[in-house]
Design an enzyme around this catalytic site. Structure first.
Site, PDB file in Angstrom:
ATOM      1  N   SER A   1     -11.067  -1.078   3.340  1.00  0.00           N
ATOM      2  CA  SER A   1     -10.342  -1.368   4.588  1.00  0.00           C
ATOM      3  C   SER A   1      -9.734  -0.077   5.114  1.00  0.00           C
ATOM      4  O   SER A   1      -8.936   0.555   4.434  1.00  0.00           O
ATOM      5  CB  SER A   1      -9.224  -2.375   4.337  1.00  0.00           C
ATOM      6  OG  SER A   1      -9.769  -3.595   3.941  1.00  0.00           O
TER       7      SER A   1
ATOM      8  N   ARG B   1       0.818  -1.233   0.000  1.00  0.00           N
ATOM      9  CA  ARG B   1       0.000   0.000   0.000  1.00  0.00           C
ATOM     10  C   ARG B   1       0.847   1.275   0.000  1.00  0.00           C
ATOM     11  O   ARG B   1       0.506   2.275   0.643  1.00  0.00           O
ATOM     12  CB  ARG B   1      -0.958   0.010   1.205  1.00  0.00           C
ATOM     13  CG  ARG B   1      -1.918  -1.154   1.256  1.00  0.00           C
ATOM     14  CD  ARG B   1      -2.882  -1.222   0.076  1.00  0.00           C
ATOM     15  NE  ARG B   1      -3.576  -2.492   0.050  1.00  0.00           N
ATOM     16  CZ  ARG B   1      -3.159  -3.555  -0.635  1.00  0.00           C
ATOM     17  NH1 ARG B   1      -2.080  -3.506  -1.392  1.00  0.00           N
ATOM     18  NH2 ARG B   1      -3.846  -4.672  -0.608  1.00  0.00           N
TER      19      ARG B   1
ATOM     20  N   GLU C   1      -4.873   2.863   6.402  1.00  0.00           N
ATOM     21  CA  GLU C   1      -4.588   2.691   4.972  1.00  0.00           C
ATOM     22  C   GLU C   1      -5.227   3.862   4.232  1.00  0.00           C
ATOM     23  O   GLU C   1      -4.674   4.414   3.293  1.00  0.00           O
ATOM     24  CB  GLU C   1      -5.188   1.366   4.491  1.00  0.00           C
ATOM     25  CG  GLU C   1      -5.047   1.134   2.999  1.00  0.00           C
ATOM     26  CD  GLU C   1      -5.473  -0.263   2.581  1.00  0.00           C
ATOM     27  OE1 GLU C   1      -5.267  -1.225   3.354  1.00  0.00           O
ATOM     28  OE2 GLU C   1      -6.021  -0.395   1.482  1.00  0.00           O
TER      29      GLU C   1
HETATM   30  P1  FAD Z   1      -8.104   8.178  -4.061  1.00  0.00           P
HETATM   31  O1  FAD Z   1      -8.840   7.590  -2.910  1.00  0.00           O
HETATM   32  O2  FAD Z   1      -8.780   9.251  -4.821  1.00  0.00           O
HETATM   33  O3  FAD Z   1      -6.688   8.702  -3.575  1.00  0.00           O
HETATM   34  C1  FAD Z   1      -5.798   7.846  -2.844  1.00  0.00           C
HETATM   35  C2  FAD Z   1      -4.428   8.541  -2.797  1.00  0.00           C
HETATM   36  O4  FAD Z   1      -3.885   8.576  -4.109  1.00  0.00           O
HETATM   37  C3  FAD Z   1      -4.511   9.996  -2.335  1.00  0.00           C
HETATM   38  O5  FAD Z   1      -3.348  10.287  -1.587  1.00  0.00           O
HETATM   39  C4  FAD Z   1      -4.510  10.801  -3.653  1.00  0.00           C
HETATM   40  O6  FAD Z   1      -3.979  12.095  -3.467  1.00  0.00           O
HETATM   41  C5  FAD Z   1      -3.598   9.940  -4.503  1.00  0.00           C
HETATM   42  N1  FAD Z   1      -3.871  10.030  -5.944  1.00  0.00           N
HETATM   43  C6  FAD Z   1      -5.008   9.693  -6.605  1.00  0.00           C
HETATM   44  N2  FAD Z   1      -4.863   9.870  -7.925  1.00  0.00           N
HETATM   45  C7  FAD Z   1      -3.597  10.331  -8.116  1.00  0.00           C
HETATM   46  C8  FAD Z   1      -2.832  10.712  -9.258  1.00  0.00           C
HETATM   47  N3  FAD Z   1      -3.339  10.641 -10.495  1.00  0.00           N
HETATM   48  N4  FAD Z   1      -1.560  11.135  -9.065  1.00  0.00           N
HETATM   49  C9  FAD Z   1      -1.026  11.207  -7.836  1.00  0.00           C
HETATM   50  N5  FAD Z   1      -1.698  10.860  -6.708  1.00  0.00           N
HETATM   51  C10 FAD Z   1      -2.967  10.440  -6.850  1.00  0.00           C
HETATM   52  N6  FAD Z   1      -7.825  -1.232  -2.127  1.00  0.00           N
HETATM   53  C11 FAD Z   1      -7.039  -2.307  -2.367  1.00  0.00           C
HETATM   54  O7  FAD Z   1      -5.820  -2.158  -2.497  1.00  0.00           O
HETATM   55  N7  FAD Z   1      -7.576  -3.564  -2.488  1.00  0.00           N
HETATM   56  C12 FAD Z   1      -8.912  -3.795  -2.370  1.00  0.00           C
HETATM   57  O8  FAD Z   1      -9.345  -4.926  -2.498  1.00  0.00           O
HETATM   58  C13 FAD Z   1      -9.764  -2.662  -2.111  1.00  0.00           C
HETATM   59  N8  FAD Z   1     -11.095  -2.846  -1.978  1.00  0.00           N
HETATM   60  C14 FAD Z   1     -11.893  -1.746  -1.740  1.00  0.00           C
HETATM   61  C15 FAD Z   1     -13.277  -1.935  -1.615  1.00  0.00           C
HETATM   62  C16 FAD Z   1     -14.119  -0.843  -1.397  1.00  0.00           C
HETATM   63  C17 FAD Z   1     -15.597  -1.056  -1.257  1.00  0.00           C
HETATM   64  C18 FAD Z   1     -13.562   0.467  -1.304  1.00  0.00           C
HETATM   65  C19 FAD Z   1     -14.451   1.660  -1.107  1.00  0.00           C
HETATM   66  C20 FAD Z   1     -12.195   0.661  -1.419  1.00  0.00           C
HETATM   67  C21 FAD Z   1     -11.345  -0.443  -1.633  1.00  0.00           C
HETATM   68  N9  FAD Z   1      -9.949  -0.300  -1.758  1.00  0.00           N
HETATM   69  C22 FAD Z   1      -9.157  -1.378  -2.000  1.00  0.00           C
HETATM   70  C23 FAD Z   1      -9.340   1.035  -1.576  1.00  0.00           C
HETATM   71  C24 FAD Z   1      -9.167   1.851  -2.870  1.00  0.00           C
HETATM   72  O9  FAD Z   1     -10.107   1.459  -3.850  1.00  0.00           O
HETATM   73  C25 FAD Z   1      -7.743   1.736  -3.419  1.00  0.00           C
HETATM   74  O10 FAD Z   1      -6.782   2.167  -2.479  1.00  0.00           O
HETATM   75  C26 FAD Z   1      -7.573   2.547  -4.704  1.00  0.00           C
HETATM   76  O11 FAD Z   1      -6.327   2.235  -5.272  1.00  0.00           O
HETATM   77  C27 FAD Z   1      -7.655   4.063  -4.471  1.00  0.00           C
HETATM   78  O12 FAD Z   1      -7.765   4.686  -5.738  1.00  0.00           O
HETATM   79  P2  FAD Z   1      -8.553   6.066  -5.918  1.00  0.00           P
HETATM   80  O13 FAD Z   1      -8.447   6.456  -7.337  1.00  0.00           O
HETATM   81  O14 FAD Z   1      -9.914   5.943  -5.365  1.00  0.00           O
HETATM   82  O15 FAD Z   1      -7.641   7.017  -5.050  1.00  0.00           O
END
Ligand code: FAD
Length: 302
Positions: free
Chosen positions: A225, A175, A295
């Site tokens: 999570s 992560r 996380e």
């Molecule tokens: P965001 O939540 O928008 O941002 C996360 C971080 O990334 C922030 O610090 C943001 O500033 C940064 N960021 C986003 N985009 C960029 C960019 N283009 N450039 C630089 N920085 C950026 N995660 C897992 O790893 N495995 C799972 O199985 C999993 N299951 C999930 C299930 C549910 C129901 C939910 C709600 C979440 C789950 N997650 C899981 C968490 C999440 O989906 C992941 O961590 C995902 O990778 C986050 O991506 P995001 O685009 O939503 O990022």
């Protein structure tokens, strides 16, 4: 309303791609969070470069927003500019390589791999993040993670320079990656996959989707999570064994179905979420002497 930041942005960004005082609860999976002073939606890499350079040169805070699935934005919101890559979501295939722009949902990239009979991204079929967020977090599930399939990524430095880093240079670990440490901005990723059997790929994705539906409270808003896995433990089990399931602050509640999730049962605020997170950390530390680290990223002002 016009001001100097808005005027500077409109020199390179179309007005309809700049939202002022935009409520971020519409963009986060917990459905909580305050406003962004400026939410900017670049449609080209050049536009993103201009915004990064403007923020750098004029000392304006710059925050990246992906799909908001791993974010809690505090109720006071985010000052300065928030960059959101909604309009940069192309996915292209070249042999066993898939190129995806940062705003593409990683679920769509996984589906594209399926339709191109490419294996390696099945694990991502239920992760609700964008490509950018998936790289930052080295997202993973059920034994797979981004680091296993990423070839290289195109990034923007805070000064507005485009660079390419290889998988190794991105220092992807549990992560975590070099991206947030160095405040890079993800523009696109290239995934290296293998030709596979489409029936087997689909079966794997169906199996993982079924497992998710069985174990996760997908019927409510959440950020997945909340805590990282502590060494030699599982966060969900520690929370469950602390008797915290269904503990509620405001409308934020520790899920009955999966203790590692905090669900929004109605009108939860980010303050409810953060207070409940602190309560869980304190309780688990007292009962088991284990520190839970989030996380989920908690950003913005109170
Ligand atoms: P965001 O939540 O928008 O941002 C996360 C971080 O990334 C922030 O610090 C943001 O500033 C940064 N960021 C986003 N985009 C960029 C960019 N283009 N450039 C630089 N920085 C950026 N995660 C897992 O790893 N495995 C799972 O199985 C999993 N299951 C999930 C299930 C549910 C129901 C939910 C709600 C979440 C789950 N997650 C899981 C968490 C999440 O989906 C992941 O961590 C995902 O990778 C986050 O991506 P995001 O685009 O939503 O990022």
């Amino acid at each position: 309303m016009t001001d100097w930041i808005y005027d500077a942005l409109t020199k390179t960004i179309p007005e309809d791609k700049i939202l002022i005082n935009e409520p971020l609860k519409h963009y986060t999976h917990t459905r909580t969070g305050g406003i962004a002073d400026y939410l900017v939606l670049p449609a080209t890499y050049e536009e993103a470069q201009h915004v990064a350079a403007l923020a750098h040169n004029e000392n304006i805070p710059l925050t990246m927003l992906g799909n908001g699935s791993n974010l809690i934005v505090r109720d006071g919101g985010i000052r300065g500019i928030v960059l959101h890559f909604l309009h940069l979501d192309a996915i292209e295939q070249d042999g066993n390589l898939l190129m995806a722009q940062s705003g593409a949902p990683i679920i769509d990239v996984s589906q594209r791999a399926l339709s191109e009979h490419l294996t390696g991204l099945e694990f991502a079929c239920g992760i609700p993040g964008s490509v950018g967020g998936a790289l930052v977090m080295n997202a993973g599930a059920y034994g797979g993670e981004v680091s296993n399939v990423l070839k290289h990524a195109k990034l923007l430095t805070l000064e507005g320079v485009i660079i390419t880093l290889t998988n190794e240079e991105l220092e992807l670990s549990y992560r975590s990656s070099v991206i947030s440490k160095k405040h890079y901005i993800v523009l696109e990723a290239v995934f290296e996959l293998e030709v596979g059997d489409v029936t087997a790929i689909r079966a794997k994705m169906d199996e993982l989707t079924h497992l998710r539906e069985l174990k996760q409270p997908l019927e409510y808003p959440s950020c997945g999570s909340v805590f990282k896995r502590p060494p030699n433990h599982f966060a969900g089990k520690l929370i469950q064994d602390s008797g915290l399931q269904q503990t509620r602050i405001g409308d934020a509640e520790v899920s009955e179905k999966h203790a590692g999730f905090i669900v929004n049962r109605g009108n939860a605020t980010a303050t409810d979420y953060v207070s409940l997170i602190q309560h869980i950390q304190k309780t688990v530390s007292t009962k088991f002497n284990v520190d839970l680290h989030t996380e989920v990223k908690i950003i913005g002002e109170d």
